[in-house]
Design a protein around this motif. Structure first.
Motif, PDB file in Angstrom:
ATOM      1  N   PHE A  91       6.839 -49.535 -56.373  1.00 55.35           N
ATOM      2  CA  PHE A  91       6.706 -49.184 -57.781  1.00 55.35           C
ATOM      3  C   PHE A  91       6.460 -50.441 -58.602  1.00 55.35           C
ATOM      4  O   PHE A  91       7.050 -51.483 -58.342  1.00 55.35           O
ATOM      5  N   GLU A  92       5.608 -50.320 -59.599  1.00 55.58           N
ATOM      6  CA  GLU A  92       5.413 -51.358 -60.609  1.00 55.58           C
ATOM      7  C   GLU A  92       5.800 -50.713 -61.929  1.00 55.58           C
ATOM      8  O   GLU A  92       5.326 -49.616 -62.253  1.00 55.58           O
ATOM      9  N   VAL A  93       6.667 -51.356 -62.690  1.00 57.16           N
ATOM     10  CA  VAL A  93       7.150 -50.819 -63.956  1.00 57.16           C
ATOM     11  C   VAL A  93       6.746 -51.773 -65.067  1.00 57.16           C
ATOM     12  O   VAL A  93       6.835 -52.994 -64.913  1.00 57.16           O
ATOM     13  N   GLY A  94       6.283 -51.229 -66.196  1.00 56.17           N
ATOM     14  CA  GLY A  94       5.898 -52.079 -67.323  1.00 56.17           C
ATOM     15  C   GLY A  94       5.769 -51.279 -68.597  1.00 56.17           C
ATOM     16  O   GLY A  94       5.982 -50.062 -68.618  1.00 56.17           O
ATOM     17  N   PHE A  95       5.415 -51.966 -69.664  1.00 53.62           N
ATOM     18  CA  PHE A  95       5.175 -51.300 -70.936  1.00 53.62           C
ATOM     19  C   PHE A  95       3.727 -50.832 -70.994  1.00 53.62           C
ATOM     20  O   PHE A  95       2.816 -51.567 -70.606  1.00 53.62           O
ATOM     21  N   GLN A  96       3.515 -49.614 -71.473  1.00 54.83           N
ATOM     22  CA  GLN A  96       2.178 -49.061 -71.622  1.00 54.83           C
ATOM     23  C   GLN A  96       1.601 -49.579 -72.937  1.00 54.83           C
ATOM     24  O   GLN A  96       2.075 -49.222 -74.008  1.00 54.83           O
ATOM     25  N   LEU A  97       0.595 -50.443 -72.856  1.00 58.16           N
ATOM     26  CA  LEU A  97       0.002 -51.033 -74.045  1.00 58.16           C
ATOM     27  C   LEU A  97      -1.236 -50.266 -74.484  1.00 58.16           C
ATOM     28  O   LEU A  97      -1.930 -49.657 -73.666  1.00 58.16           O
ATOM     29  N   THR A  98      -1.521 -50.347 -75.781  1.00 62.74           N
ATOM     30  CA  THR A  98      -2.752 -49.767 -76.317  1.00 62.74           C
ATOM     31  C   THR A  98      -3.902 -50.737 -76.047  1.00 62.74           C
ATOM     32  O   THR A  98      -3.681 -51.898 -75.684  1.00 62.74           O
ATOM     33  N   LYS A  99      -5.123 -50.293 -76.265  1.00 65.50           N
ATOM     34  CA  LYS A  99      -6.298 -51.161 -76.101  1.00 65.50           C
ATOM     35  C   LYS A  99      -6.205 -52.358 -77.040  1.00 65.50           C
ATOM     36  O   LYS A  99      -6.491 -53.487 -76.647  1.00 65.50           O
ATOM     37  N   ASP A 100      -5.783 -52.138 -78.290  1.00 64.03           N
ATOM     38  CA  ASP A 100      -5.644 -53.242 -79.245  1.00 64.03           C
ATOM     39  C   ASP A 100      -4.603 -54.259 -78.782  1.00 64.03           C
ATOM     40  O   ASP A 100      -4.802 -55.467 -78.919  1.00 64.03           O
ATOM     41  N   GLN A 101      -3.494 -53.791 -78.223  1.00 65.83           N
ATOM     42  CA  GLN A 101      -2.464 -54.705 -77.726  1.00 65.83           C
ATOM     43  C   GLN A 101      -2.970 -55.514 -76.531  1.00 65.83           C
ATOM     44  O   GLN A 101      -2.706 -56.707 -76.424  1.00 65.83           O
TER      45      GLN A 101
END
Length: 117
Positions: A91-101
């Motif tokens: 598993f890889e866990v992270g924050f889901q960023l927007t295209k702008d981010q």
């Protein structure tokens, strides 16, 4: 991150995962509701075979600059036999960023230079 695995039939392995976030209030932050979009990617070898996006919403207390909050337990099923102990899944866990981010990070953050030893 906490989790465990359970057999979900002869051909599937069910994984339950919960995360703990320690959140700090930034200079521009306001009191109120905060939603953190995060993901779990199921990786087999070098390939992402599945990705699950979740949102953790909580109320940031007005009198705290840092807050600890736990997600609900989420379930992710893997298409592998439960007794398969030599699988190459992770598993890889992270924050889901927007295209702008993502664009901002690409432009403003220092690139990491990895070196082989």
């Amino acid at each position: 991150m906490q989790g465990d695995c359970l057999a979900a039939g002869r051909k599937d392995l069910q994984t339950r995962i919960a995360l703990r976030f320690v959140v700090s209030r930034g200079m521009a932050a306001h009191d109120g509701t905060v939603t953190l979009p995060w993901f779990i990617a199921v990786v087999h070898g070098d390939k992402i075979v599945n990705k699950h996006v979740f949102h953790h919403t909580f109320q940031f207390p007005a009198n705290l600059s840092s807050y600890t909050t736990d997600t609900h337990v989420v379930t992710v099923d893997l298409p592998i036999p439960p007794k398969n102990t030599e699988s190459d899944y992770r598993f890889e866990v992270g924050f889901q960023l927007t295209k702008d981010q993502l664009d901002y990070n690409e432009t403003h953050l220092k690139k990491v230079d990895y070196q082989a030893y």
